[in-house]
Design an enzyme around this catalytic site. Structure first.
Site, PDB file in Angstrom:
ATOM      1  N   ARG A  92      -7.805 -65.070 -73.603  1.00 31.84           N
ATOM      2  CA  ARG A  92      -9.106 -65.610 -73.249  1.00 31.84           C
ATOM      3  C   ARG A  92      -9.631 -66.459 -74.407  1.00 31.84           C
ATOM      4  NH1 ARG A  92     -12.517 -62.231 -73.744  1.00 31.84           N
ATOM      5  NH2 ARG A  92     -11.311 -60.406 -74.307  1.00 31.84           N
ATOM      6  N   TYR A 115      -4.040 -69.031 -68.315  1.00 35.42           N
ATOM      7  CA  TYR A 115      -3.755 -67.677 -68.772  1.00 35.42           C
ATOM      8  C   TYR A 115      -4.763 -66.620 -68.330  1.00 35.42           C
ATOM      9  CZ  TYR A 115      -1.348 -64.320 -71.717  1.00 35.42           C
ATOM     10  OH  TYR A 115      -0.597 -63.263 -72.159  1.00 35.42           O
ATOM     11  N   GLY A 174      -7.386 -63.856 -67.887  1.00 35.63           N
ATOM     12  CA  GLY A 174      -8.789 -63.869 -67.503  1.00 35.63           C
ATOM     13  C   GLY A 174      -9.394 -65.263 -67.398  1.00 35.63           C
ATOM     14  N   LYS A 212     -12.142 -61.134 -64.735  1.00 37.04           N
ATOM     15  CA  LYS A 212     -13.294 -61.125 -65.631  1.00 37.04           C
ATOM     16  C   LYS A 212     -14.411 -62.016 -65.091  1.00 37.04           C
ATOM     17  CE  LYS A 212     -11.539 -58.028 -68.026  1.00 37.04           C
ATOM     18  NZ  LYS A 212     -10.609 -57.947 -69.072  1.00 37.04           N
ATOM     19  N   HIS A 231     -16.669 -52.975 -67.586  1.00 36.08           N
ATOM     20  CA  HIS A 231     -15.315 -53.137 -68.141  1.00 36.08           C
ATOM     21  C   HIS A 231     -14.763 -51.743 -68.441  1.00 36.08           C
ATOM     22  CE1 HIS A 231     -12.695 -55.135 -71.539  1.00 36.08           C
ATOM     23  NE2 HIS A 231     -12.040 -55.085 -70.404  1.00 36.08           N
ATOM     24  N   SER A 276     -11.429 -55.044 -75.196  1.00 36.08           N
ATOM     25  CA  SER A 276     -10.090 -55.514 -74.852  1.00 36.08           C
ATOM     26  C   SER A 276      -9.063 -55.004 -75.862  1.00 36.08           C
ATOM     27  CB  SER A 276     -10.077 -57.040 -74.837  1.00 36.08           C
ATOM     28  OG  SER A 276     -11.007 -57.500 -73.882  1.00 36.08           O
ATOM     29  N   CYS A 314      -8.051 -52.014 -76.490  1.00 37.93           N
ATOM     30  CA  CYS A 314      -8.447 -50.803 -77.215  1.00 37.93           C
ATOM     31  C   CYS A 314      -8.105 -49.530 -76.448  1.00 37.93           C
ATOM     32  CB  CYS A 314      -9.927 -50.843 -77.539  1.00 37.93           C
ATOM     33  SG  CYS A 314     -10.327 -52.072 -78.796  1.00 37.93           S
ATOM     34  N   LYS A 363      -7.666 -48.857 -72.686  1.00 40.79           N
ATOM     35  CA  LYS A 363      -8.050 -48.450 -71.326  1.00 40.79           C
ATOM     36  C   LYS A 363      -6.819 -48.164 -70.459  1.00 40.79           C
ATOM     37  CE  LYS A 363     -10.603 -52.085 -70.619  1.00 40.79           C
ATOM     38  NZ  LYS A 363     -10.423 -52.610 -71.984  1.00 40.79           N
ATOM     39  N   ASP A 373      -9.159 -51.304 -65.755  1.00 41.66           N
ATOM     40  CA  ASP A 373      -9.903 -52.348 -66.474  1.00 41.66           C
ATOM     41  C   ASP A 373     -11.339 -52.548 -65.996  1.00 41.66           C
ATOM     42  OD1 ASP A 373      -9.579 -54.352 -68.609  1.00 41.66           O
ATOM     43  OD2 ASP A 373      -9.845 -55.858 -67.050  1.00 41.66           O
ATOM     44  N   ARG A 422       1.622 -59.939 -71.940  1.00 43.97           N
ATOM     45  CA  ARG A 422       1.130 -59.052 -70.882  1.00 43.97           C
ATOM     46  C   ARG A 422       2.139 -58.895 -69.756  1.00 43.97           C
ATOM     47  NH1 ARG A 422      -4.645 -57.261 -71.091  1.00 43.97           N
ATOM     48  NH2 ARG A 422      -5.298 -58.069 -73.091  1.00 43.97           N
ATOM     49  N   ARG A 431     -12.089 -49.487 -81.744  1.00 48.23           N
ATOM     50  CA  ARG A 431     -11.217 -49.225 -82.899  1.00 48.23           C
ATOM     51  C   ARG A 431     -12.078 -49.128 -84.136  1.00 48.23           C
ATOM     52  NH1 ARG A 431      -5.635 -50.876 -82.390  1.00 48.23           N
ATOM     53  NH2 ARG A 431      -5.270 -51.318 -80.181  1.00 48.23           N
ATOM     54  N   GLY A 462      -0.973 -39.433 -75.175  1.00 46.42           N
ATOM     55  CA  GLY A 462      -1.002 -38.182 -74.409  1.00 46.42           C
ATOM     56  C   GLY A 462      -1.858 -37.100 -75.062  1.00 46.42           C
ATOM     57  N   ASN A 500      -4.628 -37.496 -76.353  1.00 44.87           N
ATOM     58  CA  ASN A 500      -6.039 -37.700 -76.010  1.00 44.87           C
ATOM     59  C   ASN A 500      -6.477 -36.759 -74.882  1.00 44.87           C
ATOM     60  OD1 ASN A 500      -6.188 -39.719 -77.952  1.00 44.87           O
ATOM     61  ND2 ASN A 500      -5.776 -41.376 -76.490  1.00 44.87           N
TER      62      ASN A 500
HETATM   63  P1  GTP Z   1      -7.281 -54.933 -72.021  1.00 48.64           P
HETATM   64  O1  GTP Z   1      -6.275 -55.049 -70.933  1.00 48.64           O
HETATM   65  O2  GTP Z   1      -7.244 -56.067 -72.990  1.00 48.64           O
HETATM   66  O3  GTP Z   1      -8.673 -54.721 -71.510  1.00 48.64           O
HETATM   67  O4  GTP Z   1      -6.827 -53.693 -72.967  1.00 48.64           O
HETATM   68  P2  GTP Z   1      -6.871 -52.104 -72.793  1.00 48.64           P
HETATM   69  O5  GTP Z   1      -8.201 -51.587 -73.219  1.00 48.64           O
HETATM   70  O6  GTP Z   1      -6.381 -51.703 -71.466  1.00 48.64           O
HETATM   71  O7  GTP Z   1      -5.828 -51.618 -73.933  1.00 48.64           O
HETATM   72  P3  GTP Z   1      -4.372 -50.976 -73.790  1.00 48.64           P
HETATM   73  O8  GTP Z   1      -4.390 -49.632 -73.145  1.00 48.64           O
HETATM   74  O9  GTP Z   1      -3.473 -51.996 -73.186  1.00 48.64           O
HETATM   75  O10 GTP Z   1      -3.986 -50.759 -75.307  1.00 48.64           O
HETATM   76  C1  GTP Z   1      -3.953 -51.826 -76.237  1.00 48.64           C
HETATM   77  C2  GTP Z   1      -3.162 -51.437 -77.438  1.00 48.64           C
HETATM   78  O11 GTP Z   1      -3.700 -50.251 -78.041  1.00 48.64           O
HETATM   79  C3  GTP Z   1      -1.692 -51.138 -77.126  1.00 48.64           C
HETATM   80  O12 GTP Z   1      -0.876 -51.713 -78.114  1.00 48.64           O
HETATM   81  C4  GTP Z   1      -1.629 -49.629 -77.194  1.00 48.64           C
HETATM   82  O13 GTP Z   1      -0.349 -49.178 -77.576  1.00 48.64           O
HETATM   83  C5  GTP Z   1      -2.697 -49.266 -78.219  1.00 48.64           C
HETATM   84  N1  GTP Z   1      -3.278 -47.923 -77.940  1.00 48.64           N
HETATM   85  C6  GTP Z   1      -3.712 -47.476 -76.729  1.00 48.64           C
HETATM   86  N2  GTP Z   1      -4.124 -46.181 -76.798  1.00 48.64           N
HETATM   87  C7  GTP Z   1      -3.964 -45.809 -78.094  1.00 48.64           C
HETATM   88  C8  GTP Z   1      -4.215 -44.579 -78.806  1.00 48.64           C
HETATM   89  O14 GTP Z   1      -4.667 -43.571 -78.261  1.00 48.64           O
HETATM   90  N3  GTP Z   1      -3.941 -44.586 -80.140  1.00 48.64           N
HETATM   91  C9  GTP Z   1      -3.432 -45.694 -80.785  1.00 48.64           C
HETATM   92  N4  GTP Z   1      -3.196 -45.606 -82.090  1.00 48.64           N
HETATM   93  N5  GTP Z   1      -3.179 -46.855 -80.133  1.00 48.64           N
HETATM   94  C10 GTP Z   1      -3.438 -46.919 -78.816  1.00 48.64           C
HETATM   95  C1  SPV Z   2      -9.181 -58.333 -71.538  1.00 47.98           C
HETATM   96  O1  SPV Z   2      -9.101 -59.221 -72.409  1.00 47.98           O
HETATM   97  O2  SPV Z   2     -10.072 -57.460 -71.561  1.00 47.98           O
HETATM   98  C2  SPV Z   2      -8.162 -58.275 -70.461  1.00 47.98           C
HETATM   99  C3  SPV Z   2      -7.214 -59.380 -70.348  1.00 47.98           C
HETATM  100  O3  SPV Z   2      -8.183 -57.338 -69.674  1.00 47.98           O
HETATM  101  S1  SPV Z   2      -7.872 -60.749 -69.501  1.00 47.98           S
HETATM  102  O4  SPV Z   2      -7.607 -60.577 -68.088  1.00 47.98           O
HETATM  103  O5  SPV Z   2      -7.156 -61.941 -70.003  1.00 47.98           O
HETATM  104  O6  SPV Z   2      -9.273 -60.847 -69.734  1.00 47.98           O
HETATM  105 MN    MN Z   3      -9.886 -55.852 -70.158  1.00 48.37          MN
END
Ligand code: GTP
Ligand code: SPV
Ligand code: MN
Length: 606
Positions: free
Chosen positions: A73, A215, A217, A224, A244, A266, A268, A270, A291, A387, A418, A515, A517
Site C-alpha cells: 500500500r 498491488y 489493498g 481496504k 481492521h 498491518s 502484526c 492477525k 483481516d 503475499r 509490535r 501457538g 498465544n
Molecule cells: P496484514 O495482512 O498486513 O493485515 O497482517 P497480519 O496482521 O495478518 O499479520 P500476519 O499474521 O500475516 O503476521 C505478520 C508477520 O508477523 C509474519 O511474518 C508472522 O510470522 C509474524 N508473527 C505473527 N504472529 C506472531 C507472533 O505471535 N510472534 C512473533 N514473534 N511473530 C509473529
Molecule cells: C494490510 O496492509 O493491512 C493488508 C494488506 O492486509 S493490503 O490488502 O495490501 O492492505
Molecule cells: Mn490488514
C-alpha cells in the site's frame, strides 16, 4: 458477458461512460466462473506476468513479480477526498474532491488503451445477505480480476441481487499503463510511477477511484477501500463497526465456545492468530476471518461480527509449518503468490518458510539468488511484503459458521501491536471507556506493509485503523465511545491489550508467540466467563502470576518481566500520548479520553 446485456440501466450507463473515458479495446462483464478465472490466469501467463507453478506440488498456483514501485500500500498516495478537509482529519491525506476528480479524469483518459476493461460485480459478505455490500470494480488488470475471484464473491449471482436498480459502490481501477499498437506487457508488471499513483475515496458519494497501482489493498478495492475506508463512514452513520480485525472461534476443553476479534496493525499477526493451533491441550481455535470484521448489534443487545471477505491476502515471510500450518495447508492449491521467490522445481520459497533455500532461486526482482547465510547484508529473496491470495474455504480450520449472515456474537476485542518494551503480554481494560482509550493509543513498530514508511520506528496506529479510517479519527473515537454509551456495557465485548513482541536486552523475542498465544487466549476466555484470575493494577487487570501457564523456553524471570507494570515506561508512554498523539486531533479529541489519560496518570503516580 457483454455490457449490452446488463439489466441495470444505471450500472450500464456508468460502465459505458467509463469506457468512453478510458478507451479500452473491449469491455467484458465478469461472470465469476472457474472458466473465467482460468482464462485470466492464462492471459497473465501468455503476457509473461505470471509463472505457472509445479502442478504436482502446488496445483492451480501461479507466481507474479510486481514492479519495485508497486509492492505494498502507498499511504502517502492514499486520499480521503471529503467535501470538507476537516472531515478527513489530521491522519488522512486530503485533496478537494472536485480537483482530485479533475486530475484523475485526466489520468484515466485513454488509460486502458490496448487493454480489456473488466467489470467485476462483487459482494462483500455472503451474496444476498442483509449485511453484505455490493461493489462494482472496473479494472484493466486480469491479475486484479483473478484476485477478486478469491477475495470476494464475484459475478452473475451478484448482478442478480442488484436487479435493475440495486445500490452498488462504484469503484474505478486502472493500472495506468496504456499500450501502444501491437505493444504487450511482455513480462513487465504494468503500473504508473509513484507520483502518479492515486488511491482515492469520496466518502460522501461513496466512490473509490484507484489509479496507477496493481498491488493488494491499492487495487483489490473491496478490501481496504470499500470494507474499511468507505464502510467505516457507513458504520459511523448507521451505528455499527467496520474494523481492521481478525475473527476467531475458540472452544475450551469443556466444549464451550466464544468468539474473539483482534485489531493489530498491518503485518502484526492477525492471520497468524486467526489460524492458531493451540499448544494448550483440549483447546481449539477456528477461523472466521483474518483481516476485516463488520459488526452490528443483534436483537439480544450483543455485537455480531461477519467477515466480509472470501479469501486471505496474507503475508508470506515468516509463514511456515510451525508458525502457521493452517495457512500453509490453505495455500497448497488454487493460490496466487506475489513477490515470493521461485525455486528451480517451480515451487515457492520465502524467508522464514522453515528450511534453507534449495539451490538457485529467482528472487522477487526476477534475478538469480543463492542463499548466503554468512552475508548479513544479503537482500531477501522474497519481498518482506510478499503475499499469498488463497481461498478461505481451503483453510483446514475454517469455522462452520464463517459464512453465516447472522455473524457470530463477540465476547472480546483485542488490541495490540509490535512493542519491544513496556506493554505487557496481556492487560484487560477496566471498562469500555478504558478499552477505547487503550485502542486510541495503539502503537507499533512500522512493518513492510506500507511502502513509504520507515520500518522499525514506532508510530501510533489507533485501533490499527490509522491507514483505513475514512473520516476524522477524533470522530471515530467518539463513535466508539457512543457505542458504549448507547448499549448495555455488560453485553459489550470485554477489551484487552496484547503484545507478543516484547524483546530482551539481546533483541530476541521473549514470548514464543504463535501457538503459545493460546495461553493468553485461554485467560481472555476465562476472564469473559468470569473465572480467570486477575490483579487490579494502574494500567488494567493483569493475570495473576499463576493464571497463565509458562511455555517451554520462557523463564520465570521472563514471565515476570512481561507481566509486570513498567511504571517508568508507562509514564513515558502517557507523556508521549499527551504531548505528541492526542494534540493532533485538536478539539475533536473526546474529553472522555483526556479523562482516562488523567486517571491512568494519577494511578501511575499514586
Ligand atoms: P496484514 O495482512 O498486513 O493485515 O497482517 P497480519 O496482521 O495478518 O499479520 P500476519 O499474521 O500475516 O503476521 C505478520 C508477520 O508477523 C509474519 O511474518 C508472522 O510470522 C509474524 N508473527 C505473527 N504472529 C506472531 C507472533 O505471535 N510472534 C512473533 N514473534 N511473530 C509473529
Ligand atoms: C494490510 O496492509 O493491512 C493488508 C494488506 O492486509 S493490503 O490488502 O495490501 O492492505
Ligand atoms: Mn490488514
Amino acid at each position: 458477458m457483454n455490457v449490452q446485456e446488463l439489466k441495470h440501466p444505471g450500472l450500464k450507463k456508468w460502465v459505458e461512460d467509463a469506457a468512453a473515458l478510458m478507451t479500452p479495446d473491449s469491455v467484458e462483464v465478469c461472470d465469476g466462473t472457474q472458466a473465467e478465472y482460468d482464462r485470466m490466469i492464462k492471459i497473465t501467463i501468455d503476457t509473461g506476468l505470471a509463472t505457472p507453478l509445479n502442478p504436482q506440488k502446488l496445483p492451480g498456483c501461479v507466481l507474479f513479480r510486481s514492479d519495485p514501485s508497486d509492492v505494498a500500500r502507498v499511504e502517502n498516495r492514499t486520499y480521503i477526498a471529503s467535501e470538507k478537509q476537516e472531515d478527513a482529519g489530521p491522519t488522512n491525506n486530503w485533496i478537494d474532491p472536485e480537483e482530485l476528480k479533475k486530475t484523475m479524469t485526466g489520468l484515466y483518459r485513454g488509460s486502458m488503451k490496448g487493454r480489456t476493461m473488466y467489470v467485476i460485480p462483487f459482494s462483500m459478505g455472503p451474496v444476498g445477505s442483509d449485511i453484505a455490500k455490493i461493489g462494482v470494480e472496473i479494472t484493466d488488470s486480469p491479475y486484479v480480476v483473478a484476485n477478486m475471484h478469491i477475495m470476494t464473491r464475484v459475478g452473475t449471482k451478484v448482478l442478480e441481487v442488484l436487479g435493475s436498480n440495486g445500490y452498488y459502490v462504484p469503484c474505478f481501477h486502472s493500472v495506468g499503463k496504456p499500450l501502444g499498437p501491437g505493444e504487450k506487457d511482455a513480462g513487465k508488471w504494468p503500473c504508473a510511477p509513484l507520483d502518479k499513483k492515486y488511491i482515492s475515496h469520496f466518502p460522501e458519494t461513496r466512490e473509490i477511484w484507484s489509479y496507477g497501482s496493481g498491488y493488494g489493498g491499492n487495487a483489490l478495492l473491496g478490501k481496504k477501500c470499500l470494507a474499511l475506508r468507505i464502510a467505516s463512514v457507513l458504520a459511523r452513520d448507521e451505528g455499527w463497526l467496520a474494523e481492521h480485525m481478525l475473527i476467531l472461534k475458540i472452544t475450551n476443553p469443556q466444549g464451550e465456545v466464544k468468539y474473539i476479534t483482534g485489531a493489530f496493525p498491518s503485518a502484526c499477526g492477525k492471520t497468524n492468530l486467526a489460524m492458531l493451533i493451540p499448544t494448550l491441550p483440549g483447546w481449539t481455535v477456528e477461523t472466521v476471518g483474518d483481516d476485516i470484521a463488520w459488526m452490528k448489534f443483534g436483537a439480544d443487545g450483543r455485537l455480531y461480527a461477519i467477515n466480509p471477505e472470501a479469501g486471505f491476502f496474507g503475508v508470506a515471510p515468516g509463514t511456515n509449518n510451525d508458525s502457521n500450518r493452517n495457512a500453509m495447508e490453505t495455500i497448497k492449491k488454487n493460490t496466487i503468490y506475489t513477490n515470493v521467490a521461485l525455486t528451480e522445481d517451480k515451487s515457492v520459497w520465502w524467508e522464514g518458510i522453515g528450511y534453507d533455500a534449495p539451490g538457485k532461486l529467482i528472487d522477487w526482482n526476477g534475478n538469480e539468488w543463492i542463499q548466503d547465510k554468512g552475508n548479513k547484508e544479503q537482500k531477501p529473496a522474497a519481498h518482506p511484503n510478499s503475499r499469498f491470495t488463497g481461498p478461505a474455504k481451503q483453510c483446514p480450520v475454517i469455522a462452520k459458521e464463517w459464512e453465516d449472515p447472522k455473524g457470530v456474537p463477540i465476547s472480546a476485542f483485542l488490541f495490540g501491536g509490535r512493542r519491544p518494551k513496556t506493554i505487557p503480554l496481556v492487560n484487560q481494560a477496566k471498562s469500555w471507556i478504558h478499552g477505547v482509550f487503550m485502542g486510541s493509543i495503539v502503537g507499533s513498530e512500522v512493518t513492510a506493509a506500507a511502502l513509504d514508511l520507515k520500518a522499525g520506528t514506532i508510530r501510533r496506529d489507533p485501533f490499527a485503523m490509522l491507514p483505513f479510517c475514512g473520516y476524522h479519527m477524533g470522530d471515530y473515537f467518539k463513535h466508539w465511545i457512543k457505542i458504549g454509551q448507547s448499549h448495555d456495557e455488560s453485553k459489550l465485548p470485554k477489551i484487552f491489550f496484547v503484545n507478543w513482541f516484547r524483546k530482551n536486552e539481546a533483541g530476541k523475542f521473549i514470548w514464543p508467540g504463535y501457538g503459545e498465544n493460546s495461553r493468553v487466549l485461554a485467560w481472555i476466555f476465562e476472564r469473559c466467563a468470569g473465572t480467570g484470575k486477575g490483579v487490579d493494577t494502574p494500567i488494567g487487570f493483569l493475570p495473576t502470576p499463576d493464571a497463565i501457564a509458562r511455555p517451554a523456553g520462557v523463564s520465570e524471570d521472563d514471565m515476570k518481566e512481561i507481566l509486570k507494570v513498567d511504571i517508568a515506561g508507562w509514564k513515558a508512554e502517557i507523556a508521549d500520548v499527551r504531548q505528541n498523539h492526542y494534540p493532533k486531533f485538536g478539539d475533536k479529541l473526546p474529553k472522555e479520553l483526556y479523562a482516562e489519560l488523567d486517571a491512568i496518570e494519577k494511578r501511575l503516580n499514586a
